[in-house]
Scaffold this motif. Structure first.
Motif, PDB file in Angstrom:
ATOM      1  N   LEU A   1       0.842  -1.191   0.000  1.00  0.00           N
ATOM      2  CA  LEU A   1       0.000   0.000   0.000  1.00  0.00           C
ATOM      3  C   LEU A   1       0.879   1.243   0.000  1.00  0.00           C
ATOM      4  CD1 LEU A   1      -2.406  -1.032   2.930  1.00  0.00           C
ATOM      5  CD2 LEU A   1      -2.869  -1.230   0.486  1.00  0.00           C
ATOM      6  N   ASP A   2       0.404   2.311  -0.628  1.00  0.00           N
ATOM      7  CA  ASP A   2       1.113   3.575  -0.435  1.00  0.00           C
ATOM      8  C   ASP A   2       0.646   4.158   0.900  1.00  0.00           C
ATOM      9  OD1 ASP A   2      -1.323   4.968  -0.851  1.00  0.00           O
ATOM     10  OD2 ASP A   2      -0.836   5.451  -2.929  1.00  0.00           O
ATOM     11  N   SER A   3       1.244   5.259   1.310  1.00  0.00           N
ATOM     12  CA  SER A   3       0.970   5.804   2.639  1.00  0.00           C
ATOM     13  C   SER A   3      -0.481   6.233   2.808  1.00  0.00           C
ATOM     14  CB  SER A   3       1.913   6.973   2.934  1.00  0.00           C
ATOM     15  OG  SER A   3       3.242   6.505   2.983  1.00  0.00           O
TER      16      SER A   3
ATOM     17  N   ALA B   1      -3.146   4.990   1.195  1.00  0.00           N
ATOM     18  CA  ALA B   1      -3.954   3.767   1.285  1.00  0.00           C
ATOM     19  C   ALA B   1      -3.760   3.088   2.640  1.00  0.00           C
ATOM     20  CB  ALA B   1      -3.595   2.812   0.150  1.00  0.00           C
ATOM     21  N   PHE B   2      -2.551   3.150   3.190  1.00  0.00           N
ATOM     22  CA  PHE B   2      -2.303   2.575   4.512  1.00  0.00           C
ATOM     23  C   PHE B   2      -3.094   3.327   5.574  1.00  0.00           C
ATOM     24  CE2 PHE B   2       0.530   2.148   8.351  1.00  0.00           C
ATOM     25  CZ  PHE B   2       0.181   0.837   8.630  1.00  0.00           C
ATOM     26  N   SER B   3      -3.205   4.647   5.457  1.00  0.00           N
ATOM     27  CA  SER B   3      -3.995   5.409   6.434  1.00  0.00           C
ATOM     28  C   SER B   3      -5.470   4.990   6.361  1.00  0.00           C
ATOM     29  CB  SER B   3      -3.828   6.920   6.229  1.00  0.00           C
ATOM     30  OG  SER B   3      -4.465   7.357   5.054  1.00  0.00           O
ATOM     31  N   THR B   4      -5.972   4.740   5.162  1.00  0.00           N
ATOM     32  CA  THR B   4      -7.344   4.264   4.982  1.00  0.00           C
ATOM     33  C   THR B   4      -7.502   2.866   5.592  1.00  0.00           C
ATOM     34  OG1 THR B   4      -7.539   5.561   2.961  1.00  0.00           O
ATOM     35  CG2 THR B   4      -9.130   3.773   3.256  1.00  0.00           C
ATOM     36  N   TYR B   5      -6.492   2.031   5.417  1.00  0.00           N
ATOM     37  CA  TYR B   5      -6.456   0.685   5.990  1.00  0.00           C
ATOM     38  C   TYR B   5      -6.567   0.762   7.517  1.00  0.00           C
ATOM     39  CZ  TYR B   5      -4.225  -3.976   6.734  1.00  0.00           C
ATOM     40  OH  TYR B   5      -3.918  -5.262   7.100  1.00  0.00           O
ATOM     41  N   LEU B   6      -5.807   1.665   8.128  1.00  0.00           N
ATOM     42  CA  LEU B   6      -5.871   1.861   9.578  1.00  0.00           C
ATOM     43  C   LEU B   6      -7.255   2.346   9.999  1.00  0.00           C
ATOM     44  CD1 LEU B   6      -2.427   3.610  10.200  1.00  0.00           C
ATOM     45  CD2 LEU B   6      -3.049   1.270  10.853  1.00  0.00           C
ATOM     46  N   GLN B   7      -7.808   3.296   9.256  1.00  0.00           N
ATOM     47  CA  GLN B   7      -9.130   3.840   9.586  1.00  0.00           C
ATOM     48  C   GLN B   7     -10.186   2.746   9.549  1.00  0.00           C
ATOM     49  OE1 GLN B   7      -9.885   7.424  10.287  1.00  0.00           O
ATOM     50  NE2 GLN B   7     -11.415   6.133  11.257  1.00  0.00           N
ATOM     51  N   LYS B   8     -10.091   1.859   8.569  1.00  0.00           N
ATOM     52  CA  LYS B   8     -11.050   0.760   8.447  1.00  0.00           C
ATOM     53  C   LYS B   8     -11.044  -0.083   9.722  1.00  0.00           C
ATOM     54  CE  LYS B   8     -10.126  -3.144   6.424  1.00  0.00           C
ATOM     55  NZ  LYS B   8      -9.695  -4.191   5.551  1.00  0.00           N
ATOM     56  N   TYR B   9      -9.854  -0.389  10.239  1.00  0.00           N
ATOM     57  CA  TYR B   9      -9.778  -1.188  11.461  1.00  0.00           C
ATOM     58  C   TYR B   9     -10.270  -0.406  12.679  1.00  0.00           C
ATOM     59  CZ  TYR B   9      -7.621  -5.199   9.272  1.00  0.00           C
ATOM     60  OH  TYR B   9      -7.398  -6.304   8.497  1.00  0.00           O
ATOM     61  N   MET B  10      -9.972   0.875  12.734  1.00  0.00           N
ATOM     62  CA  MET B  10     -10.456   1.686  13.859  1.00  0.00           C
ATOM     63  C   MET B  10     -11.984   1.750  13.860  1.00  0.00           C
ATOM     64  SD  MET B  10      -7.672   4.723  14.375  1.00  0.00           S
ATOM     65  CE  MET B  10      -7.970   5.472  12.803  1.00  0.00           C
ATOM     66  N   ASN B  11     -12.580   1.811  12.676  1.00  0.00           N
ATOM     67  CA  ASN B  11     -14.034   1.871  12.561  1.00  0.00           C
ATOM     68  C   ASN B  11     -14.700   0.528  12.840  1.00  0.00           C
ATOM     69  OD1 ASN B  11     -13.747   4.536  11.814  1.00  0.00           O
ATOM     70  ND2 ASN B  11     -14.102   4.163   9.632  1.00  0.00           N
ATOM     71  N   SER B  12     -13.944  -0.557  12.760  1.00  0.00           N
ATOM     72  CA  SER B  12     -14.521  -1.903  12.899  1.00  0.00           C
ATOM     73  C   SER B  12     -14.830  -2.278  14.344  1.00  0.00           C
ATOM     74  CB  SER B  12     -13.574  -2.944  12.296  1.00  0.00           C
ATOM     75  OG  SER B  12     -12.439  -3.125  13.147  1.00  0.00           O
ATOM     76  N   GLY B  13     -14.276  -1.531  15.291  1.00  0.00           N
ATOM     77  CA  GLY B  13     -14.553  -1.814  16.694  1.00  0.00           C
ATOM     78  C   GLY B  13     -13.633  -2.834  17.344  1.00  0.00           C
ATOM     79  N   ILE B  14     -12.583  -3.256  16.638  1.00  0.00           N
ATOM     80  CA  ILE B  14     -11.662  -4.207  17.262  1.00  0.00           C
ATOM     81  C   ILE B  14     -10.907  -3.510  18.391  1.00  0.00           C
ATOM     82  CG2 ILE B  14     -11.402  -5.625  15.191  1.00  0.00           C
ATOM     83  CD1 ILE B  14      -8.594  -4.343  14.866  1.00  0.00           C
ATOM     84  N   LYS B  15     -10.478  -4.309  19.360  1.00  0.00           N
ATOM     85  CA  LYS B  15      -9.769  -3.744  20.513  1.00  0.00           C
ATOM     86  C   LYS B  15      -8.263  -3.635  20.258  1.00  0.00           C
ATOM     87  CE  LYS B  15     -12.958  -4.512  24.170  1.00  0.00           C
ATOM     88  NZ  LYS B  15     -13.954  -3.689  23.633  1.00  0.00           N
ATOM     89  N   ARG B  16      -7.700  -4.646  19.584  1.00  0.00           N
ATOM     90  CA  ARG B  16      -6.247  -4.663  19.418  1.00  0.00           C
ATOM     91  C   ARG B  16      -5.878  -5.125  18.010  1.00  0.00           C
ATOM     92  NH1 ARG B  16      -1.113  -6.904  22.742  1.00  0.00           N
ATOM     93  NH2 ARG B  16      -1.549  -8.922  21.842  1.00  0.00           N
TER      94      ARG B  16
END
Length: 157
Positions: A80-82, A84-99
């Motif tokens: 991923l470029d930087s 796309a990586f930020s979007t990747y991180l946002q997706k996980y933050m929005n998913s409700g996972i703890k870790r």
């Protein structure tokens, strides 16, 4: 959400350690971040590559929880470029996972057990870098990703 980076072996280069600490501190403004270092396997010269990967895999699994989302930093992972990586991180933050747990394996990669447990694989480059340098590059990319999400001037588009 907490982001954890699990690595094998300590960083013995003082300049790299200072930079890793700097970016870890910066990252703390955005998210809870942990760097967990698993000591090098003792007497690894007496082990085959497979045996070493299996021992490292056991130690990595001991550091994880069943509810963790596990992402391997692997040469065969998705690049991923930087942005796309930020979007990747946002997706996980929005998913409700703890870790969200990222793992840098040992010199021979990961055991089959780790690949089976993994939720995904990312590659930072087709090039090969030392495990110590990858820590710095990855933590800097985490920091960059959060500055992109916050529209801060660190990343130039």
């Amino acid at each position: 959400m907490t982001i954890t980076l699990i690595t094998i072996g300590k960083t013995d280069n003082k300049q790299l350690t200072a930079l890793i600490e700097d970016y870890t501190k910066r990252l703390g403004h955005y998210i809870k971040f942990n760097l967990e270092v698993i000591p090098d396997i003792k007497n690894s010269k007496n082990l085959s590559e497979t045996q070493q990967k299996e021992k490292e895999g056991e130690l990595i699994l001991n550091k994880t929880k069943p509810t963790d989302t596990l992402i391997l930093l692997d040469e065969n992972g998705k690049q991923l470029d930087s942005v796309a990586f930020s979007t990747y991180l946002q997706k996980y933050m929005n998913s409700g996972i703890k870790r969200l747990v990222f793992v840098i394996g040992g010199p021979y990669g990961f055991s089959e057990d780790i690949y089976k447990k993994a939720n995904g694989k990312l590659s930072l480059s087709k090039m090969t870098f030392s495990h110590q340098m990858i820590r710095l590059f990855f933590i800097e990319q985490l920091y960059r990703g959060f500055t992109i999400l916050k529209n801060e001037p660190y990343h130039h588009r």
